[in-house]
Design an enzyme around this catalytic site. Structure first.
Site, PDB file in Angstrom:
ATOM      1  N   ARG A   1       0.816  -1.220   0.000  1.00 29.85           N
ATOM      2  CA  ARG A   1       0.000   0.000   0.000  1.00 29.85           C
ATOM      3  C   ARG A   1       0.849   1.269   0.000  1.00 29.85           C
ATOM      4  O   ARG A   1       0.381   2.340   0.375  1.00 29.85           O
ATOM      5  CB  ARG A   1      -0.953  -0.010   1.194  1.00 29.85           C
ATOM      6  CG  ARG A   1      -2.032  -1.084   1.063  1.00 29.85           C
ATOM      7  CD  ARG A   1      -2.934  -1.156   2.276  1.00 29.85           C
ATOM      8  NE  ARG A   1      -4.024  -2.096   2.060  1.00 29.85           N
ATOM      9  CZ  ARG A   1      -3.920  -3.411   2.231  1.00 29.85           C
ATOM     10  NH1 ARG A   1      -2.750  -3.922   2.604  1.00 29.85           N
ATOM     11  NH2 ARG A   1      -4.948  -4.203   1.998  1.00 29.85           N
TER      12      ARG A   1
ATOM     13  N   HIS B   1       4.334 -10.125  -6.309  1.00 31.25           N
ATOM     14  CA  HIS B   1       3.188  -9.405  -6.880  1.00 31.25           C
ATOM     15  C   HIS B   1       3.425  -7.913  -6.739  1.00 31.25           C
ATOM     16  O   HIS B   1       3.907  -7.437  -5.709  1.00 31.25           O
ATOM     17  CB  HIS B   1       1.902  -9.811  -6.170  1.00 31.25           C
ATOM     18  CG  HIS B   1       0.660  -9.517  -6.958  1.00 31.25           C
ATOM     19  ND1 HIS B   1       0.244  -8.223  -7.240  1.00 31.25           N
ATOM     20  CD2 HIS B   1      -0.260 -10.330  -7.530  1.00 31.25           C
ATOM     21  CE1 HIS B   1      -0.870  -8.277  -7.948  1.00 31.25           C
ATOM     22  NE2 HIS B   1      -1.199  -9.548  -8.135  1.00 31.25           N
TER      23      HIS B   1
ATOM     24  N   TYR C   1      -0.332  -2.319  -4.814  1.00 32.18           N
ATOM     25  CA  TYR C   1      -1.660  -1.937  -5.282  1.00 32.18           C
ATOM     26  C   TYR C   1      -1.740  -0.589  -6.001  1.00 32.18           C
ATOM     27  O   TYR C   1      -2.569  -0.402  -6.893  1.00 32.18           O
ATOM     28  CB  TYR C   1      -2.632  -1.897  -4.097  1.00 32.18           C
ATOM     29  CG  TYR C   1      -2.790  -3.192  -3.360  1.00 32.18           C
ATOM     30  CD1 TYR C   1      -3.127  -4.372  -4.022  1.00 32.18           C
ATOM     31  CD2 TYR C   1      -2.607  -3.255  -1.976  1.00 32.18           C
ATOM     32  CE1 TYR C   1      -3.273  -5.565  -3.349  1.00 32.18           C
ATOM     33  CE2 TYR C   1      -2.754  -4.447  -1.287  1.00 32.18           C
ATOM     34  CZ  TYR C   1      -3.087  -5.599  -1.971  1.00 32.18           C
ATOM     35  OH  TYR C   1      -3.229  -6.781  -1.287  1.00 32.18           O
TER      36      TYR C   1
ATOM     37  N   HIS D   1      -1.027  -6.363 -12.081  1.00 25.94           N
ATOM     38  CA  HIS D   1      -2.359  -6.013 -12.559  1.00 25.94           C
ATOM     39  C   HIS D   1      -2.197  -5.075 -13.756  1.00 25.94           C
ATOM     40  O   HIS D   1      -1.160  -4.433 -13.924  1.00 25.94           O
ATOM     41  CB  HIS D   1      -3.162  -5.319 -11.459  1.00 25.94           C
ATOM     42  CG  HIS D   1      -3.562  -6.243 -10.356  1.00 25.94           C
ATOM     43  ND1 HIS D   1      -3.812  -5.807  -9.074  1.00 25.94           N
ATOM     44  CD2 HIS D   1      -3.760  -7.580 -10.324  1.00 25.94           C
ATOM     45  CE1 HIS D   1      -4.154  -6.821  -8.309  1.00 25.94           C
ATOM     46  NE2 HIS D   1      -4.119  -7.915  -9.046  1.00 25.94           N
TER      47      HIS D   1
ATOM     48  N   GLU E   1      -1.558 -10.319 -15.460  1.00 26.26           N
ATOM     49  CA  GLU E   1      -2.665 -11.034 -14.826  1.00 26.26           C
ATOM     50  C   GLU E   1      -4.001 -10.597 -15.420  1.00 26.26           C
ATOM     51  O   GLU E   1      -4.295  -9.401 -15.483  1.00 26.26           O
ATOM     52  CB  GLU E   1      -2.664 -10.789 -13.316  1.00 26.26           C
ATOM     53  CG  GLU E   1      -3.762 -11.544 -12.589  1.00 26.26           C
ATOM     54  CD  GLU E   1      -3.708 -11.355 -11.088  1.00 26.26           C
ATOM     55  OE1 GLU E   1      -4.582 -11.921 -10.393  1.00 26.26           O
ATOM     56  OE2 GLU E   1      -2.803 -10.639 -10.596  1.00 26.26           O
TER      57      GLU E   1
ATOM     58  N   ASP F   1      -5.761 -15.965 -13.340  1.00 24.22           N
ATOM     59  CA  ASP F   1      -6.502 -16.037 -12.087  1.00 24.22           C
ATOM     60  C   ASP F   1      -7.872 -16.645 -12.356  1.00 24.22           C
ATOM     61  O   ASP F   1      -8.644 -16.127 -13.181  1.00 24.22           O
ATOM     62  CB  ASP F   1      -6.651 -14.631 -11.484  1.00 24.22           C
ATOM     63  CG  ASP F   1      -7.275 -14.648 -10.107  1.00 24.22           C
ATOM     64  OD1 ASP F   1      -8.434 -15.079  -9.982  1.00 24.22           O
ATOM     65  OD2 ASP F   1      -6.608 -14.216  -9.144  1.00 24.22           O
TER      66      ASP F   1
ATOM     67  N   HIS G   1     -10.908 -14.339 -11.422  1.00 20.15           N
ATOM     68  CA  HIS G   1     -11.052 -13.263 -12.399  1.00 20.15           C
ATOM     69  C   HIS G   1     -11.651 -13.784 -13.706  1.00 20.15           C
ATOM     70  O   HIS G   1     -12.537 -13.147 -14.293  1.00 20.15           O
ATOM     71  CB  HIS G   1      -9.695 -12.625 -12.688  1.00 20.15           C
ATOM     72  CG  HIS G   1      -9.089 -11.947 -11.506  1.00 20.15           C
ATOM     73  ND1 HIS G   1      -7.842 -11.360 -11.546  1.00 20.15           N
ATOM     74  CD2 HIS G   1      -9.554 -11.752 -10.244  1.00 20.15           C
ATOM     75  CE1 HIS G   1      -7.561 -10.844 -10.359  1.00 20.15           C
ATOM     76  NE2 HIS G   1      -8.582 -11.070  -9.551  1.00 20.15           N
TER      77      HIS G   1
ATOM     78  N   HIS H   1      -3.160 -18.468 -10.486  1.00 17.58           N
ATOM     79  CA  HIS H   1      -3.776 -18.102  -9.214  1.00 17.58           C
ATOM     80  C   HIS H   1      -5.056 -18.916  -9.076  1.00 17.58           C
ATOM     81  O   HIS H   1      -6.012 -18.702  -9.832  1.00 17.58           O
ATOM     82  CB  HIS H   1      -4.108 -16.611  -9.167  1.00 17.58           C
ATOM     83  CG  HIS H   1      -2.929 -15.736  -8.920  1.00 17.58           C
ATOM     84  ND1 HIS H   1      -2.964 -14.347  -9.047  1.00 17.58           N
ATOM     85  CD2 HIS H   1      -1.664 -16.032  -8.518  1.00 17.58           C
ATOM     86  CE1 HIS H   1      -1.772 -13.855  -8.756  1.00 17.58           C
ATOM     87  NE2 HIS H   1      -0.972 -14.852  -8.430  1.00 17.58           N
TER      88      HIS H   1
ATOM     89  N   ASP I   1     -14.758  -9.046  -8.194  1.00 16.15           N
ATOM     90  CA  ASP I   1     -13.477  -9.635  -7.815  1.00 16.15           C
ATOM     91  C   ASP I   1     -13.431  -9.897  -6.310  1.00 16.15           C
ATOM     92  O   ASP I   1     -12.869  -9.136  -5.538  1.00 16.15           O
ATOM     93  CB  ASP I   1     -12.335  -8.698  -8.236  1.00 16.15           C
ATOM     94  CG  ASP I   1     -10.963  -9.289  -7.958  1.00 16.15           C
ATOM     95  OD1 ASP I   1     -10.891 -10.486  -7.608  1.00 16.15           O
ATOM     96  OD2 ASP I   1      -9.964  -8.566  -8.088  1.00 16.15           O
TER      97      ASP I   1
ATOM     98  N   HIS J   1     -12.497 -13.187  -3.893  1.00  9.15           N
ATOM     99  CA  HIS J   1     -12.005 -14.557  -3.826  1.00  9.15           C
ATOM    100  C   HIS J   1     -12.695 -15.328  -2.705  1.00  9.15           C
ATOM    101  O   HIS J   1     -13.042 -14.756  -1.666  1.00  9.15           O
ATOM    102  CB  HIS J   1     -10.495 -14.574  -3.583  1.00  9.15           C
ATOM    103  CG  HIS J   1      -9.712 -13.923  -4.675  1.00  9.15           C
ATOM    104  ND1 HIS J   1      -8.328 -13.884  -4.686  1.00  9.15           N
ATOM    105  CD2 HIS J   1     -10.090 -13.289  -5.818  1.00  9.15           C
ATOM    106  CE1 HIS J   1      -7.909 -13.248  -5.766  1.00  9.15           C
ATOM    107  NE2 HIS J   1      -8.978 -12.873  -6.458  1.00  9.15           N
TER     108      HIS J   1
ATOM    109  N   GLU K   1      -4.698 -17.411  -3.434  1.00  8.09           N
ATOM    110  CA  GLU K   1      -4.894 -16.099  -2.809  1.00  8.09           C
ATOM    111  C   GLU K   1      -6.248 -16.096  -2.109  1.00  8.09           C
ATOM    112  O   GLU K   1      -7.081 -15.216  -2.302  1.00  8.09           O
ATOM    113  CB  GLU K   1      -4.859 -14.990  -3.853  1.00  8.09           C
ATOM    114  CG  GLU K   1      -3.536 -14.864  -4.601  1.00  8.09           C
ATOM    115  CD  GLU K   1      -3.621 -13.843  -5.716  1.00  8.09           C
ATOM    116  OE1 GLU K   1      -2.681 -13.047  -5.861  1.00  8.09           O
ATOM    117  OE2 GLU K   1      -4.645 -13.844  -6.448  1.00  8.09           O
TER     118      GLU K   1
END
Length: 302
Positions: free
Chosen positions: A59, A91, A94, A131, A166, A200, A203, A237, A250, A252, A282
């Site tokens: 973050r 990864h 964000y 992403h 992804e 993913d 997704h 993923h 989205d 999970h 995830e």
């Protein structure tokens, strides 16, 4: 409270077994809290033979340089473990948006990703999952053009790291949820040897690819193979979905407890194992299940 079942195998061995490495590669995204090298401990404790990390606080835009002592410990622990280095990935954080029409944010995103690639290189992590960002209403074509430009720029680094694109869930202003569009983006990324795909399952499902039965999975994987090529898929993923088919939601869910379910996810696991593609979960950690239980369930599906 994380539950730790009795361990049937030692945490580390002096020489990783080639036979073990040929078995299914399934693991989870693990924490680096306390020290980067503890991620390997967390992965081994969960009996992972694949894992994913954030190399820093996801973050924040940027991070201080890696601690050489932590880097050394990370590499040593990974080498001594039963986890193949090529089944590890990091990864992207964000905040960066590689499709942004805002120039300041766009350049900041490129700089952040360049730093992240260098961090992966230093740690010996071969893959960086990213992403694809949001065009923020500027249109798909403009967003894709910006995205490809950013990816090609960061690929200029000499770091030995492959960038994995992804697929998205199809949220508003996103790009890359459709396999055909994802291939269009992927095909423009140069040099091609520096790029691959991370698929993913959540997704893909909420973007409209049905994965609930063996037949559905066969059709969806064929569409992926025809569009992008299974040879370009480097990490999967594995996530169940709280959102319904084609909902673009989205969220999970635990393996086998969501809208996709055990049959479809089981078939995906088998296909990934057959093609030697590492699987990373995830999934949530809550009162229903933790990482230990979701990893065990994923392995049982094979």
């Amino acid at each position: 409270m994380i539950r730790r079942p009795p361990r049937s195998t030692p945490l580390y061995s002096s020489a990783a077994s080639d036979v073990y490495k040929r078995q299914m590669q399934i693991g989870a995204h693990v924490s680096i809290s306390g020290s980067l090298d503890l991620a390997v401990d967390n992965a081994v404790e969960r009996e992972c033979n694949a894992f994913q990390i954030f190399t820093r606080n996801p973050r924040s835009w940027f991070a201080k340089d890696l601690d050489p002592i932590q880097v050394k410990k990370f590499k040593e622990k990974l080498q001594k473990s039963r986890i193949d280095r090529m089944a590890t990935c990091a990864h992207m954080p964000y905040l960066p948006n590689l499709s942004s029409p805002d120039e300041d944010g766009y350049q900041k995103s490129i700089k952040s990703m360049t730093q992240e690639i260098e961090r992966c290189h230093e740690l010996g992590i071969p893959y960086l999952v990213t992403h694809l960002g949001s065009h923020k209403g500027s249109g798909e074509e403009n967003g894709m053009r910006r995205l490809v430009g950013a990816l090609n720029k960061v690929a200029e680094t000499n770091a030995d790291v492959i960038i994995l694109l992804e697929n998205t869930a199809g949220q508003k202003n996103s790009v890359g949820s459709d396999f055909t569009q994802l291939e269009e983006i992927f095909s423009k990324c140069k040099p091609s040897k520096k790029f691959g795909i991370c698929l993913d399952t959540c997704h893909a499902f909420v973007a409209g690819y049905d994965l609930r039965t063996k037949e559905d999975v066969t059709k969806a994987i064929k569409k992926f193979d025809d569009s992008i090529g299974l040879k370009n898929l480097k990490i999967l993923h594995l996530n169940d979905s709280k959102g319904e088919l084609n909902s673009n939601r989205d969220r999970h869910d635990h393996i086998g407890l969501g809208e996709i379910g055990k049959e479809g996810l089981g078939e995906i696991v088998k296909i990934m194992n057959k093609n030697n593609i590492p699987i990373v979960l995830e999934t949530p950690i809550d009162d229903i299940r933790d990482d230990f239980e979701n990893i065990s369930k994923a392995k049982s599906l094979a």
